[in-house]
Motif scaffolding. Structure first.
Motif, PDB file in Angstrom:
ATOM      1  N   HIS A  55      72.781 113.037  87.610  1.00 20.52           N
ATOM      2  CA  HIS A  55      71.539 113.575  87.057  1.00 20.52           C
ATOM      3  C   HIS A  55      71.287 112.976  85.681  1.00 20.52           C
ATOM      4  N   GLY A  56      72.342 112.841  84.885  1.00 20.91           N
ATOM      5  CA  GLY A  56      72.208 112.219  83.568  1.00 20.91           C
ATOM      6  C   GLY A  56      71.779 110.762  83.665  1.00 20.91           C
ATOM      7  N   VAL A  57      72.384 110.025  84.589  1.00 22.33           N
ATOM      8  CA  VAL A  57      72.008 108.628  84.800  1.00 22.33           C
ATOM      9  C   VAL A  57      70.555 108.538  85.239  1.00 22.33           C
ATOM     10  N   GLY A  58      70.159 109.409  86.147  1.00 16.98           N
ATOM     11  CA  GLY A  58      68.778 109.413  86.635  1.00 16.98           C
ATOM     12  C   GLY A  58      67.785 109.726  85.524  1.00 16.98           C
ATOM     13  N   ARG A  59      68.092 110.714  84.697  1.00 18.35           N
ATOM     14  CA  ARG A  59      67.195 111.058  83.583  1.00 18.35           C
ATOM     15  C   ARG A  59      67.078 109.900  82.601  1.00 18.35           C
ATOM     16  N   ALA A  60      68.199 109.267  82.299  1.00 15.55           N
ATOM     17  CA  ALA A  60      68.179 108.122  81.372  1.00 15.55           C
ATOM     18  C   ALA A  60      67.384 106.961  81.964  1.00 15.55           C
ATOM     19  N   ALA A  61      67.553 106.709  83.256  1.00 17.32           N
ATOM     20  CA  ALA A  61      66.816 105.622  83.912  1.00 17.32           C
ATOM     21  C   ALA A  61      65.322 105.927  83.931  1.00 17.32           C
ATOM     22  N   ARG A  62      64.971 107.168  84.185  1.00 16.83           N
ATOM     23  CA  ARG A  62      63.548 107.544  84.199  1.00 16.83           C
ATOM     24  C   ARG A  62      62.925 107.349  82.822  1.00 16.83           C
ATOM     25  N   ALA A  63      63.635 107.749  81.782  1.00 17.74           N
ATOM     26  CA  ALA A  63      63.131 107.553  80.414  1.00 17.74           C
ATOM     27  C   ALA A  63      62.981 106.064  80.115  1.00 17.74           C
ATOM     28  N   ALA A  64      63.969 105.272  80.513  1.00 14.20           N
ATOM     29  CA  ALA A  64      63.908 103.821  80.290  1.00 14.20           C
ATOM     30  C   ALA A  64      62.771 103.192  81.082  1.00 14.20           C
ATOM     31  N   SER A  65      62.506 103.717  82.275  1.00 12.42           N
ATOM     32  CA  SER A  65      61.467 103.124  83.125  1.00 12.42           C
ATOM     33  C   SER A  65      60.097 103.189  82.457  1.00 12.42           C
ATOM     34  N   ARG A  66      59.860 104.227  81.693  1.00 14.59           N
ATOM     35  CA  ARG A  66      58.566 104.356  81.014  1.00 14.59           C
ATOM     36  C   ARG A  66      58.385 103.261  79.973  1.00 14.59           C
ATOM     37  N   THR A  67      59.447 102.927  79.281  1.00 16.55           N
ATOM     38  CA  THR A  67      59.392 101.854  78.287  1.00 16.55           C
ATOM     39  C   THR A  67      59.276 100.495  78.954  1.00 16.55           C
ATOM     40  N   LEU A  77      63.981  94.278  86.123  1.00 16.40           N
ATOM     41  CA  LEU A  77      63.412  94.162  84.783  1.00 16.40           C
ATOM     42  C   LEU A  77      62.103  93.384  84.819  1.00 16.40           C
ATOM     43  N   LYS A  78      62.079  92.266  85.507  1.00 14.76           N
ATOM     44  CA  LYS A  78      60.875  91.439  85.591  1.00 14.76           C
ATOM     45  C   LYS A  78      59.707  92.213  86.185  1.00 14.76           C
ATOM     46  N   SER A  79      59.994  93.078  87.162  1.00 15.66           N
ATOM     47  CA  SER A  79      58.932  93.843  87.814  1.00 15.66           C
ATOM     48  C   SER A  79      58.633  95.158  87.100  1.00 15.66           C
ATOM     49  N   GLY A  80      59.225  95.354  85.920  1.00 21.18           N
ATOM     50  CA  GLY A  80      58.911  96.518  85.100  1.00 21.18           C
ATOM     51  C   GLY A  80      59.585  97.805  85.524  1.00 21.18           C
ATOM     52  N   ASN A  81      60.697  97.700  86.223  1.00 21.59           N
ATOM     53  CA  ASN A  81      61.397  98.874  86.734  1.00 21.59           C
ATOM     54  C   ASN A  81      62.764  99.039  86.098  1.00 21.59           C
ATOM     55  N   ALA A  82      63.179 100.287  85.947  1.00 20.26           N
ATOM     56  CA  ALA A  82      64.564 100.580  85.600  1.00 20.26           C
ATOM     57  C   ALA A  82      65.353 100.549  86.905  1.00 20.26           C
ATOM     58  N   VAL A  83      66.654 100.332  86.802  1.00 22.70           N
ATOM     59  CA  VAL A  83      67.461 100.263  88.018  1.00 22.70           C
ATOM     60  C   VAL A  83      68.794 100.961  87.800  1.00 22.70           C
ATOM     61  N   VAL A  84      69.231 101.652  88.838  1.00 17.53           N
ATOM     62  CA  VAL A  84      70.571 102.242  88.866  1.00 17.53           C
ATOM     63  C   VAL A  84      71.322 101.465  89.937  1.00 17.53           C
ATOM     64  N   LEU A  85      72.378 100.789  89.529  1.00 19.69           N
ATOM     65  CA  LEU A  85      73.161  99.947  90.440  1.00 19.69           C
ATOM     66  C   LEU A  85      74.467 100.629  90.800  1.00 19.69           C
ATOM     67  N   ARG A  86      74.831 100.563  92.059  1.00 21.76           N
ATOM     68  CA  ARG A  86      76.101 101.110  92.519  1.00 21.76           C
ATOM     69  C   ARG A  86      76.741 100.090  93.434  1.00 21.76           C
ATOM     70  N   GLY A  87      77.763  99.417  92.912  1.00 22.22           N
ATOM     71  CA  GLY A  87      78.503  98.454  93.719  1.00 22.22           C
ATOM     72  C   GLY A  87      79.363  99.178  94.726  1.00 22.22           C
ATOM     73  N   GLY A  88      79.807  98.448  95.717  1.00 20.05           N
ATOM     74  CA  GLY A  88      80.647  99.023  96.770  1.00 20.05           C
ATOM     75  C   GLY A  88      82.010  99.430  96.257  1.00 20.05           C
TER      76      GLY A  88
END
Length: 153
Positions: free
Chosen positions: A12-24, A138-149
């Motif tokens: 939830h913390g990662v998601g909130r941080a990503a959402r805030a970053a996505s706006r910027t 980043l190029k497409s203006g999106n924040a991303v949450v990455l989860r490797g295997g």
């Protein structure tokens, strides 16, 4: 005393941080996004030694026997940086308008490309995918949450 990690709370913390970053990120100019991509590419090359050391530790600790895809070399680190430079050279998709038509009422209607916001990607652990996915988001203006295997966990 070590506090046990609550995965739900963490995500939830990662998601909130990503959402805030996505706006910027969504409001960032093409030049700012390209500058960021080039800075990341430069940093990858500058920190190559550290990246290779950490990768070697990850490979040593990996759970699976097939580790070739997890192993970085100087050549693959350079390829990650080059991939980011190539993404920086692509036209910015944000704001692009397609299929613009004038309706009988006189208004124009079309499709405009806009950032999605936050993109989540779960992928097989390959170090180059991390750089590629982050760069494209980043190029497409999106924040991303990455989860490797779990191979490298």
């Amino acid at each position: 005393m070590n506090k046990m990690l609550d995965v739900t709370e963490y995500m939830h913390g990662v998601g909130r941080a990503a959402r805030a970053a996505s706006r910027t990120i969504a409001r960032a100019s093409s030049a700012a996004k390209n500058d960021a991509l080039l800075a990341i590419a430069t940093t990858i090359l500058q920190r190559e030694g550290h990246i290779l050391e950490e990768n070697a530790a990850d490979v040593r600790d990996a759970k699976k026997a097939d580790l070739a895809r997890l192993t970085l070399t100087s050549k693959s680190v350079a390829a990650m940086a080059e991939g980011l430079r190539q993404v920086a050279q692509l036209p910015d998709p944000v704001g692009e308008i397609a299929n613009l038509r004038t309706r009988p009422s006189g208004i124009q209607v079309g499709k405009m490309r806009v950032p999605l916001g936050v993109i989540g990607i779960i992928y097989e652990s390959r170090p180059n995918v991390t750089a590629d996915a982050a760069g494209l988001c980043l190029k497409s203006g999106n924040a991303v949450v990455l989860r490797g295997g779990s191979e490298a966990a």
